[in-house]
Design an enzyme around this catalytic site. Structure first.
Site, PDB file in Angstrom:
ATOM      1  NE  ARG A   1     -15.131  -1.017  46.873  1.00 47.43           N
ATOM      2  CZ  ARG A   1     -15.983  -0.070  47.236  1.00 47.43           C
ATOM      3  NH1 ARG A   1     -16.646   0.601  46.334  1.00 47.43           N
ATOM      4  NH2 ARG A   1     -16.147   0.221  48.507  1.00 47.43           N
TER       5      ARG A   1
ATOM      6  CG  HIS B   1     -21.389 -15.712  42.504  1.00 54.23           C
ATOM      7  ND1 HIS B   1     -21.562 -14.474  43.104  1.00 54.23           N
ATOM      8  CD2 HIS B   1     -22.615 -16.309  42.489  1.00 54.23           C
ATOM      9  CE1 HIS B   1     -22.838 -14.328  43.411  1.00 54.23           C
ATOM     10  NE2 HIS B   1     -23.498 -15.423  43.059  1.00 54.23           N
TER      11      HIS B   1
HETATM   12  C1  GRF Z   1     -16.862 -16.147  48.851  1.00 53.78           C
HETATM   13  O1  GRF Z   1     -17.979 -16.897  49.218  1.00 53.78           O
HETATM   14  C2  GRF Z   1     -16.933 -15.731  47.407  1.00 53.78           C
HETATM   15  O2  GRF Z   1     -17.633 -16.640  46.623  1.00 53.78           O
HETATM   16  C3  GRF Z   1     -17.700 -14.435  47.469  1.00 53.78           C
HETATM   17  O3  GRF Z   1     -17.252 -13.808  48.644  1.00 53.78           O
HETATM   18  C4  GRF Z   1     -16.855 -14.806  49.579  1.00 53.78           C
HETATM   19  C5  GRF Z   1     -15.481 -14.434  50.070  1.00 53.78           C
HETATM   20  O4  GRF Z   1     -15.037 -15.280  51.087  1.00 53.78           O
HETATM   21  N1  GRF Z   1     -17.495 -13.661  46.271  1.00 53.78           N
HETATM   22  P1  GRF Z   1     -13.523 -15.218  51.578  1.00 53.78           P
HETATM   23  O5  GRF Z   1     -13.224 -13.760  51.888  1.00 53.78           O
HETATM   24  O6  GRF Z   1     -12.657 -15.749  50.483  1.00 53.78           O
HETATM   25  O7  GRF Z   1     -13.482 -16.076  52.807  1.00 53.78           O
END
Ligand code: GRF
Length: 212
Positions: A93, A111
Protein backbone atom coordinates in the site's frame (compact mmCIF):
# COMPACT_ATOMS: atom_id res chain seq x y z
CA UNK A 1 21.60 3.28 26.28
CA UNK A 2 18.64 4.20 24.07
CA UNK A 3 17.06 1.27 22.27
CA UNK A 4 16.34 1.79 18.57
CA UNK A 5 12.79 0.52 18.01
CA UNK A 6 11.65 -0.81 14.65
CA UNK A 7 8.20 -1.52 13.20
CA UNK A 8 8.07 -3.66 10.06
CA UNK A 9 5.08 -3.42 7.70
CA UNK A 10 4.44 -6.53 5.56
CA UNK A 11 1.50 -7.78 3.51
CA UNK A 12 2.59 -11.25 2.50
CA UNK A 13 5.32 -13.87 2.66
CA UNK A 14 7.70 -11.79 4.74
CA UNK A 15 11.11 -13.10 3.64
CA UNK A 16 12.57 -9.61 4.16
CA UNK A 17 10.96 -9.51 7.60
CA UNK A 18 12.59 -12.88 8.33
CA UNK A 19 16.00 -11.53 7.24
CA UNK A 20 15.53 -8.63 9.68
CA UNK A 21 14.55 -11.05 12.46
CA UNK A 22 17.57 -13.25 11.80
CA UNK A 23 20.07 -10.40 11.68
CA UNK A 24 18.83 -8.33 14.62
CA UNK A 25 16.29 -10.08 16.84
CA UNK A 26 18.10 -11.37 19.91
CA UNK A 27 21.46 -10.58 18.28
CA UNK A 28 21.41 -6.90 19.01
CA UNK A 29 21.09 -5.24 22.40
CA UNK A 30 20.53 -1.71 21.15
CA UNK A 31 17.98 -2.49 18.43
CA UNK A 32 14.53 -3.98 19.00
CA UNK A 33 11.94 -5.38 16.60
CA UNK A 34 8.97 -3.87 18.40
CA UNK A 35 6.05 -4.49 16.05
CA UNK A 36 4.79 -6.07 12.83
CA UNK A 37 2.01 -4.18 11.03
CA UNK A 38 0.05 -6.12 8.42
CA UNK A 39 -2.95 -5.25 6.28
CA UNK A 40 -3.52 -8.91 5.43
CA UNK A 41 -4.87 -11.21 8.16
CA UNK A 42 -3.61 -14.28 6.25
CA UNK A 43 -0.06 -13.00 5.64
CA UNK A 44 2.65 -15.54 6.48
CA UNK A 45 4.61 -12.64 7.98
CA UNK A 46 2.19 -12.81 10.95
CA UNK A 47 3.25 -16.41 11.65
CA UNK A 48 6.89 -15.33 11.50
CA UNK A 49 6.16 -12.55 14.04
CA UNK A 50 4.41 -14.93 16.38
CA UNK A 51 7.25 -17.50 16.16
CA UNK A 52 9.74 -14.76 17.00
CA UNK A 53 7.58 -13.35 19.82
CA UNK A 54 7.05 -10.01 18.08
CA UNK A 55 3.64 -8.32 18.62
CA UNK A 56 1.52 -7.90 15.48
CA UNK A 57 -0.96 -5.15 14.66
CA UNK A 58 -3.20 -6.67 11.98
CA UNK A 59 -5.99 -4.81 10.26
CA UNK A 60 -8.27 -5.32 7.28
CA UNK A 61 -8.61 -2.13 5.19
CA UNK A 62 -12.14 -3.24 4.25
CA UNK A 63 -13.21 -2.65 7.86
CA UNK A 64 -12.43 1.08 7.52
CA UNK A 65 -14.23 3.92 5.77
CA UNK A 66 -11.00 5.22 4.21
CA UNK A 67 -7.20 5.12 4.34
CA UNK A 68 -6.99 8.07 6.73
CA UNK A 69 -8.95 6.13 9.38
CA UNK A 70 -6.67 3.10 9.48
CA UNK A 71 -3.49 5.15 9.11
CA UNK A 72 -4.49 7.24 12.15
CA UNK A 73 -4.87 4.03 14.14
CA UNK A 74 -1.45 2.81 12.99
CA UNK A 75 0.10 6.20 13.80
CA UNK A 76 -1.23 6.00 17.35
CA UNK A 77 0.27 2.52 17.74
CA UNK A 78 3.65 3.72 16.43
CA UNK A 79 3.69 6.76 18.73
CA UNK A 80 2.54 4.76 21.78
CA UNK A 81 5.40 2.35 21.19
CA UNK A 82 7.92 5.15 20.51
CA UNK A 83 8.95 3.63 17.18
CA UNK A 84 12.17 5.09 15.71
CA UNK A 85 12.05 3.46 12.28
CA UNK A 86 9.31 2.06 10.03
CA UNK A 87 10.44 -0.53 7.47
CA UNK A 88 8.10 -1.30 4.58
CA UNK A 89 9.08 -4.85 3.62
CA UNK A 90 6.57 -6.02 1.03
CA UNK A 91 3.78 -3.73 2.27
CA UNK A 92 1.51 -3.42 -0.75
CA UNK A 93 0.00 0.00 0.00
CA UNK A 94 1.05 3.57 -0.65
CA UNK A 95 1.07 5.55 2.59
CA UNK A 96 -0.51 8.98 2.85
CA UNK A 97 0.70 12.11 4.65
CA UNK A 98 -1.03 10.88 7.84
CA UNK A 99 1.97 8.56 8.36
CA UNK A 100 4.55 10.00 5.99
CA UNK A 101 4.67 13.53 7.42
CA UNK A 102 5.30 12.65 11.10
CA UNK A 103 7.75 9.89 10.14
CA UNK A 104 9.48 11.49 7.11
CA UNK A 105 13.13 10.39 7.09
CA UNK A 106 12.23 7.50 9.37
CA UNK A 107 10.28 5.30 6.90
CA UNK A 108 12.13 3.18 4.36
CA UNK A 109 10.99 0.77 1.64
CA UNK A 110 12.65 -2.11 -0.20
CA UNK A 111 11.86 -2.28 -3.91
CA UNK A 112 12.89 -5.02 -6.40
CA UNK A 113 14.30 -2.85 -9.21
CA UNK A 114 16.84 -0.12 -9.78
CA UNK A 115 14.57 2.88 -9.22
CA UNK A 116 13.39 5.04 -10.88
CA UNK A 117 12.98 2.20 -13.42
CA UNK A 118 10.10 -0.23 -12.96
CA UNK A 119 8.08 1.30 -10.14
CA UNK A 120 4.99 -0.47 -8.84
CA UNK A 121 4.00 -4.03 -8.04
CA UNK A 122 5.20 -5.97 -11.12
CA UNK A 123 8.76 -4.63 -11.33
CA UNK A 124 10.62 -7.94 -11.68
CA UNK A 125 8.34 -9.19 -14.45
CA UNK A 126 8.42 -5.82 -16.23
CA UNK A 127 12.23 -5.68 -16.16
CA UNK A 128 12.39 -9.24 -17.53
CA UNK A 129 9.86 -8.53 -20.29
CA UNK A 130 11.48 -5.21 -21.21
CA UNK A 131 14.75 -6.98 -21.93
CA UNK A 132 17.04 -4.95 -19.68
CA UNK A 133 20.32 -6.70 -18.91
CA UNK A 134 20.69 -5.35 -15.39
CA UNK A 135 18.07 -4.84 -12.71
CA UNK A 136 18.41 -4.97 -8.93
CA UNK A 137 17.11 -3.73 -5.61
CA UNK A 138 16.68 -0.29 -4.06
CA UNK A 139 16.16 0.90 -0.50
CA UNK A 140 14.68 4.40 -0.33
CA UNK A 141 13.05 6.79 2.07
CA UNK A 142 9.28 6.85 1.68
CA UNK A 143 7.27 9.84 0.60
CA UNK A 144 3.59 9.82 -0.34
CA UNK A 145 4.30 8.95 -4.00
CA UNK A 146 4.77 5.52 -5.54
CA UNK A 147 8.37 4.30 -4.99
CA UNK A 148 9.50 7.91 -5.39
CA UNK A 149 11.39 8.93 -2.21
CA UNK A 150 15.14 9.66 -1.90
CA UNK A 151 17.34 6.66 -2.68
CA UNK A 152 19.56 5.33 0.11
CA UNK A 153 21.22 2.27 -1.45
CA UNK A 154 21.05 0.17 -4.61
CA UNK A 155 22.58 -3.07 -5.73
CA UNK A 156 22.50 -4.45 -9.26
CA UNK A 157 21.52 -7.96 -10.34
CA UNK A 158 22.38 -9.23 -13.82
CA UNK A 159 19.58 -10.78 -15.87
CA UNK A 160 20.85 -14.03 -17.30
CA UNK A 161 19.95 -15.83 -20.51
CA UNK A 162 17.10 -18.23 -19.68
CA UNK A 163 16.06 -16.42 -16.49
CA UNK A 164 12.45 -16.99 -15.44
CA UNK A 165 10.43 -14.78 -13.12
CA UNK A 166 11.16 -17.26 -10.32
CA UNK A 167 14.92 -17.54 -10.88
CA UNK A 168 15.36 -13.76 -11.17
CA UNK A 169 13.14 -13.09 -8.16
CA UNK A 170 15.19 -15.52 -6.05
CA UNK A 171 18.47 -13.69 -6.89
CA UNK A 172 16.94 -10.25 -6.32
CA UNK A 173 15.47 -11.27 -2.97
CA UNK A 174 18.83 -12.52 -1.74
CA UNK A 175 20.29 -9.09 -2.52
CA UNK A 176 17.28 -7.36 -0.93
CA UNK A 177 17.79 -9.13 2.38
CA UNK A 178 21.41 -7.97 2.68
CA UNK A 179 20.76 -4.44 1.37
CA UNK A 180 17.75 -3.81 3.60
CA UNK A 181 19.39 -5.05 6.80
CA UNK A 182 22.57 -3.04 6.07
CA UNK A 183 20.50 0.15 5.69
CA UNK A 184 18.66 -0.60 8.96
CA UNK A 185 22.06 -0.96 10.64
CA UNK A 186 23.22 2.42 9.23
CA UNK A 187 20.00 4.14 10.36
CA UNK A 188 20.32 2.70 13.84
CA UNK A 189 23.87 4.08 13.98
CA UNK A 190 22.63 7.50 12.80
CA UNK A 191 25.13 7.64 9.93
CA UNK A 192 22.71 8.64 7.14
CA UNK A 193 22.15 12.28 6.22
CA UNK A 194 19.17 13.30 4.10
CA UNK A 195 19.48 16.55 2.11
CA UNK A 196 16.67 17.06 -0.40
CA UNK A 197 16.84 14.01 -2.69
CA UNK A 198 20.42 13.18 -1.73
CA UNK A 199 21.30 10.67 0.96
CA UNK A 200 24.87 10.53 2.27
CA UNK A 201 26.44 7.79 4.35
CA UNK A 202 28.57 9.69 6.87
CA UNK A 203 30.89 6.97 8.08
CA UNK A 204 33.67 5.63 5.89
CA UNK A 205 33.74 2.54 8.07
CA UNK A 206 30.20 1.39 7.34
CA UNK A 207 29.71 -2.35 7.34
CA UNK A 208 28.26 -3.83 4.17
CA UNK A 209 27.33 -7.39 3.36
CA UNK A 210 27.05 -6.99 -0.38
CA UNK A 211 29.68 -4.70 -1.79
CA UNK A 212 27.95 -1.46 -2.87
C1 GRF B 1 10.00 -7.82 -2.10
O1 GRF B 1 10.48 -8.21 -3.36
C2 GRF B 1 10.01 -6.32 -1.95
O2 GRF B 1 11.01 -5.72 -2.70
C3 GRF B 1 8.66 -5.93 -2.52
O3 GRF B 1 7.79 -6.95 -2.11
C4 GRF B 1 8.52 -8.16 -1.97
C5 GRF B 1 8.19 -8.73 -0.62
O4 GRF B 1 8.76 -9.99 -0.42
N1 GRF B 1 8.29 -4.61 -2.07
P1 GRF B 1 8.74 -10.66 1.03
O5 GRF B 1 7.30 -10.62 1.51
O6 GRF B 1 9.66 -9.88 1.91
O7 GRF B 1 9.22 -12.07 0.80
Amino acid sequence: MKIFKIAVFASGHGSNFQAIIERFHQNSQDLKLELLVSDNPSAYAITRASEAGIPAFVFNPKDFKNRKDYEELILKELLDREIDLVVLAGFMRVLSDVLVVPFYGRIINIHPSLLPSFKGVASIEEALNYGVKITGATVHFVDSGLDSGPIIAQKSVEILEGDTLESLKARIQKVEHALLTDVIQWLSEGILQLEGRKVRVLSAKRECSCGY
